[in-house]
Design a protein around this motif. Structure first.
Motif, PDB file in Angstrom:
ATOM      1  N   PRO A  29       0.844  -1.209   0.000  1.00 52.76           N
ATOM      2  CA  PRO A  29       0.000   0.000   0.000  1.00 52.76           C
ATOM      3  C   PRO A  29       0.867   1.243   0.000  1.00 52.76           C
ATOM      4  O   PRO A  29       1.896   1.249   0.658  1.00 52.76           O
ATOM      5  CB  PRO A  29      -0.798  -0.115   1.277  1.00 52.76           C
ATOM      6  N   PRO A  30       0.532   2.283  -0.714  1.00 53.20           N
ATOM      7  CA  PRO A  30      -0.694   2.373  -1.502  1.00 53.20           C
ATOM      8  C   PRO A  30      -0.578   1.618  -2.823  1.00 53.20           C
ATOM      9  O   PRO A  30       0.496   1.567  -3.412  1.00 53.20           O
ATOM     10  CB  PRO A  30      -0.848   3.870  -1.743  1.00 53.20           C
ATOM     11  N   ASP A  39      -3.901   6.226  -6.759  1.00 45.67           N
ATOM     12  CA  ASP A  39      -3.852   5.241  -5.688  1.00 45.67           C
ATOM     13  C   ASP A  39      -5.260   4.844  -5.267  1.00 45.67           C
ATOM     14  O   ASP A  39      -6.160   5.686  -5.207  1.00 45.67           O
ATOM     15  CB  ASP A  39      -3.109   5.790  -4.475  1.00 45.67           C
ATOM     16  N   VAL A  40      -5.438   3.566  -4.961  1.00 45.24           N
ATOM     17  CA  VAL A  40      -6.694   3.101  -4.374  1.00 45.24           C
ATOM     18  C   VAL A  40      -6.789   3.781  -3.013  1.00 45.24           C
ATOM     19  O   VAL A  40      -5.822   3.779  -2.252  1.00 45.24           O
ATOM     20  CB  VAL A  40      -6.682   1.559  -4.219  1.00 45.24           C
ATOM     21  N   PRO A  41      -7.935   4.408  -2.695  1.00 46.63           N
ATOM     22  CA  PRO A  41      -8.043   5.089  -1.394  1.00 46.63           C
ATOM     23  C   PRO A  41      -7.728   4.144  -0.231  1.00 46.63           C
ATOM     24  O   PRO A  41      -8.072   2.959  -0.270  1.00 46.63           O
ATOM     25  CB  PRO A  41      -9.509   5.540  -1.357  1.00 46.63           C
ATOM     26  N   ALA A  42      -7.070   4.656   0.792  1.00 44.67           N
ATOM     27  CA  ALA A  42      -6.698   3.854   1.960  1.00 44.67           C
ATOM     28  C   ALA A  42      -7.934   3.161   2.535  1.00 44.67           C
ATOM     29  O   ALA A  42      -8.962   3.793   2.749  1.00 44.67           O
ATOM     30  CB  ALA A  42      -6.054   4.739   3.023  1.00 44.67           C
ATOM     31  N   GLY A  43      -7.826   1.866   2.731  1.00 42.39           N
ATOM     32  CA  GLY A  43      -8.910   1.089   3.308  1.00 42.39           C
ATOM     33  C   GLY A  43      -9.982   0.666   2.319  1.00 42.39           C
ATOM     34  O   GLY A  43     -10.868  -0.116   2.663  1.00 42.39           O
ATOM     35  N   ALA A  44      -9.938   1.194   1.100  1.00 43.58           N
ATOM     36  CA  ALA A  44     -10.943   0.842   0.093  1.00 43.58           C
ATOM     37  C   ALA A  44     -10.619  -0.530  -0.499  1.00 43.58           C
ATOM     38  O   ALA A  44      -9.456  -0.913  -0.592  1.00 43.58           O
ATOM     39  CB  ALA A  44     -10.983   1.890  -1.016  1.00 43.58           C
TER      40      ALA A  44
END
Length: 149
Positions: A29-30, A39-44
């Motif tokens: 991550p990310p 980037d894929v949003p954090a936690g998504a």
């Protein structure tokens, strides 16, 4: 008898204290989505899909993992501006490919982020080159394709 063992704590301690894995790289991550090129949003949630960045099946048409947002995301528009996905590393591997999807030898080069557009334009001036693949200079992960306008 067998024993299932968890990952040793020292691996986590290294990440916590230095920000690097045991191989000296940063943790995943990310993750960058290859559709919206951010980037894929954090936690998504995200998906890891098999991708072959070639039109035909042949011995050189490798297939590998690709990260994409699990939720619908807007496709990044094609254009001349450096997309966000290419701003997260200091350099990238660029490789020119011919119309028959073979590497044009001598075009593969690790290029500093600031020099991507100029090097891509230089490679695309070669009449043997149809497009360029941009890959991670560290892990060889496919990022995107650069083609002439």
């Amino acid at each position: 008898m067998i024993r299932f063992a968890r990952v040793a704590k020292f691996g986590y301690v290294r990440v916590e204290t230095t920000g690097e894995t045991a191989c000296g790289s940063r943790p995943f991550p990310p993750l960058s989505c290859r559709h919206c090129l951010t980037d894929v949003p954090a936690g998504a949630p995200y998906l890891i899909v098999a991708h072959r960045p070639f039109e035909a099946l042949h011995p050189y048409a490798e297939c590998g993992p690709l990260f994409v947002c699990a939720d619908a995301c807007a496709r990044h528009p094609d254009g001349p501006d450096l997309p966000p996905i290419l701003t997260t590393s200091p350099d990238y591997l660029l490789k020119g490919y011919s119309a028959d999807e073979r590497i044009v030898y001598g075009t593969d080069k690790v290029v500093a982020q600031a020099g991507i557009a100029a090097y891509a334009a230089q490679v695309l001036d070669d009449p043997r080159v149809r497009h360029i693949h941009v890959r991670s200079a560290r892990n060889n992960c496919y990022q995107l394709r650069i083609a002439p306008d």
